[in-house]
Design an enzyme around this catalytic site. Structure first.
Site, PDB file in Angstrom:
ATOM      1  N   GLU A  70       0.845  -1.195   0.000  1.00 25.80           N
ATOM      2  CA  GLU A  70       0.000   0.000   0.000  1.00 25.80           C
ATOM      3  C   GLU A  70       0.876   1.239   0.000  1.00 25.80           C
ATOM      4  OE1 GLU A  70      -4.147  -1.063   2.304  1.00 25.80           O
ATOM      5  OE2 GLU A  70      -2.513  -0.248   3.493  1.00 25.80           O
ATOM      6  N   CYS A  71       0.662   2.147  -0.933  1.00 29.25           N
ATOM      7  CA  CYS A  71       1.334   3.442  -0.996  1.00 29.25           C
ATOM      8  C   CYS A  71       2.854   3.267  -0.900  1.00 29.25           C
ATOM      9  CB  CYS A  71       0.785   4.373   0.076  1.00 29.25           C
ATOM     10  SG  CYS A  71       1.141   6.123  -0.228  1.00 29.25           S
ATOM     11  N   GLY A  72       3.480   3.601   0.219  1.00 29.57           N
ATOM     12  CA  GLY A  72       4.914   3.433   0.340  1.00 29.57           C
ATOM     13  C   GLY A  72       5.348   1.998   0.132  1.00 29.57           C
TER      14      GLY A  72
END
Length: 436
Positions: free
Chosen positions: A327-329
């Site tokens: 997720e994201c990073g």
């Protein structure tokens, strides 16, 4: 029945978090059990709440969650003495289009649960106008009840007197006034507050905030203004399918942004979570059946991640036979490369072709509704997932097969589709809930 309040304000940056933490700790010092919640998608504040109260805090979100889910989550406060819900942005700020049970505004939660609102008002650069603002917020929505206000960053006794008189004339209770006090300001970072676990002195900081607020705010009057909340039986629980039975979860300073209620829901469904630290060059648990990389601040640790050969090779080996999701990073780390703020490019794990850069900041912010084109751990093709995206990276390339069709809160299709390749999947949004 717990005493219940919502802490809100006309805008961001006024002092909601500081007041929430201070009230929670001050009442805890009095021997009361305090339960906090965070209205909206901010995933940093709940850790501060937990540090202040000793009880786990979770997010409640009217755009992403139905009423039954919200009722289930807040039911953990049923045995507390005091329940505090910290708002996000301004009291009525949400998105333009209604989501599952509202627009994501703090006022939705206040009205839905019947919890009175304490407003934090910063009258810097004004005096009587602060009363006009408070009056407008009080009268804007009939179902939202204002308990009173706390003034923050008051310049002088004369300034306080002018504002107090105007608020009293408007029939609005003033619980107290806080003079400027830089020592209790919480450190900031580009995604908001620095995380609680990164601050060795967080306990002392909260204690000082509690002492300061107790000196200037009538805690008894605030408590007496609270609603007497009688929790209703939740129509449903989270009822989520965990991404696996045994989940290897990346967890350290670079991978820390995951919603607490999601982890709780996985455990409640029978899953076991086994944390590991990529920054310590650890491998995901070999007996896990899925690996999950949350968001965080990988751009601050990109050089170390790139140098940690054991982590990178073991993750690649894991992904040969089992699902890996970021997720994201975490999604960025699954990609081919990440360029940091200094323009230095770092090789990531290469499970996906995504390349991102922080050399030229570009804000991506908002709710996301994703319709999965392919499965991801815990979710079938066609599932509608609700989440929130917030980062400052520029997408250089996103070459793999899109994972989903992703819309923003207005229904507009956006380019951040997520990716899939082999057993690896990734999204830029942080998952909050699945539409039922």
């Amino acid at each position: 029945m717990p005493a219940s309040l919502v802490i809100s304000a006309p805008a961001s940056g006024v002092g909601k978090t500081t007041l929430t933490l201070a009230l929670a700790r001050a009442w805890r010092h009095r021997g009361l059990n305090v339960q906090c919640f965070k209205s909206g998608p901010d995933y940093i504040d709940p850790a501060f709440h937990t540090a202040a109260t000793g009880r786990a805090s979770v997010n409640v979100d009217s755009w992403a969650m139905d009423r039954g889910t919200i009722a289930h989550l807040v039911s953990r406060g049923a045995e507390a003495d005091v329940v505090l819900a910290e708002g996000s942005m301004g009291l009525f700020d949400g998105v333009a289009a209604r989501g599952v049970s509202g627009t994501g505004a703090t006022a939705d939660i206040a009205e839905m649960l019947g919890w009175p609102v304490v407003l934090v008002i910063d009258p810097s650069g004004q005096a009587q106008t602060a009363a006009a603002i408070a009056t407008g917020l009080r009268d804007y929505r009939a179902g939202v009840r204002l308990a009173g206000v706390v003034l923050n960053r008051v310049a002088s006794p004369r300034h306080e007197d002018l504002v107090r008189r105007a608020l009293n004339e408007a029939g609005i209770t003033v619980f107290g006034a806080l003079p400027r006090h830089a020592e209790i300001s919480l450190p900031k970072r580009h995604l908001g507050l620095v995380q609680a676990e990164e601050q060795a002195e967080i306990g002392k900081l909260i204690d000082e905030a509690a002492r300061f607020v107790a000196e200037h705010v009538d805690l008894d009057a605030v408590l007496n203004s609270a609603g007497k909340w009688s929790p209703q039986a939740a129509a449903n629980d989270m009822s989520v399918t965990p991404p696996g039975q045994r989940i290897a979860l990346a967890r350290d300073a670079a991978f820390s942004f995951v919603y607490p209620h999601m982890l709780e829901a996985w455990r409640a469904a029978g899953a076991e979570i086994v944390p590991f630290s990529p920054l310590a060059d650890e491998a995901p648990d070999a007996s896990a059946d899925v690996c999950w990389l949350p968001g965080g601040y990988p751009e601050l640790h990109a050089g170390k991640i790139a140098a940690n050969a054991r982590f990178r090779s073991s993750l690649r080996a894991f992904a040969e036979t089992r699902p890996v999701h970021g997720e994201c990073g975490g999604y960025m780390v699954l990609g081919a490369g990440l360029t940091d703020a200094d323009g230095i490019s770092h090789e990531m794990t290469g499970l996906l072709g995504l390349e991102t850069s922080f050399a030229k900041r570009r804000m991506h912010l908002g709710y996301r509704l994703a319709e999965l084109a392919a499965p991801m751990p815990g979710h079938r093709p066609g599932a509608r997932l609700r989440g929130h995206e917030f980062h400052y990276s520029t997408i250089l390339t996103q070459p793999d097969t899109p994972l989903a069709v992703v819309h923003d809160a207005t229904g507009t299709v956006i380019a951040e589709t997520g990716s899939r390749r082999g057993h690896a999947t990734g999204t830029f949004f942080h998952l909050i809930a699945e539409d039922r």
